[in-house]
Design a protein around this motif. Sequence first.
Motif: not given
Length: 223
Positions: A23-28, A174-181
């Motif tokens: 996230s650019a918001a926490l580009a940290l 909305f962000h594309d984040v893989p959740v199948v961990t």
Amino acid sequence: MEDFEQRDDFGNLEANLVFLRRSAALALQPGLVILEVGSGKGKLLSYLRGEGHDVRGVEVNTWMIDESRRLYGDLPITPVSGTALPFPDAAFDIVLSFDVLEHIPDTDAHLAEVRRVLKTGGRYLFQTPNKWTNTVFETLRWRSFTAWRKDHCSLHSHADIRRRFGAHRFAVEFHDVPVVTDFFRRKVRHYLGAPGVLALKVINPDTLPLSLRTNFYVVAMKR
């Protein structure tokens, strides 16, 4: 019913960290003032403090606050019992929540409070399950059409999020984040057994359009 997420690491931390890093918001840049709503056992809050941020947390479960201090020392987590946030106006650059929004009965009051404590241009980064997929999962998990609804009382669809956050003057992305961990697979196996594991092999939710994902990762900017 045994709560898998209380005996295991709370929430899909691996996916949540991917979201924060992308996230650019926490580009940290160090020194952001961050509030986490629903800090749980403090793992994410401790990580963010280690990255140089000024962090605060709120949590409704006092036993989790006690556990966070046992695990990570004196984390600044305040107990809360409702939607009111015990902080002044425009106090934070970032507000975070993961697996929280769906548990809040009055999400409009929650969003009003998040907006109040964010600086202008500040961002609310959150994850919440998709109403349509989670309704199926929770019905199978609880073996009931109704038993889970008190807990997951505020599920949202893709369109619901756009509509509700828009009404509170947030611009959403909305962000594309893989959740199948590994965590996700263990959770499916724990609650749904072999049929659930097989279903994951047939349909990988990470390949679906964002509006149909099992979990939404959203950046909402205060306008």
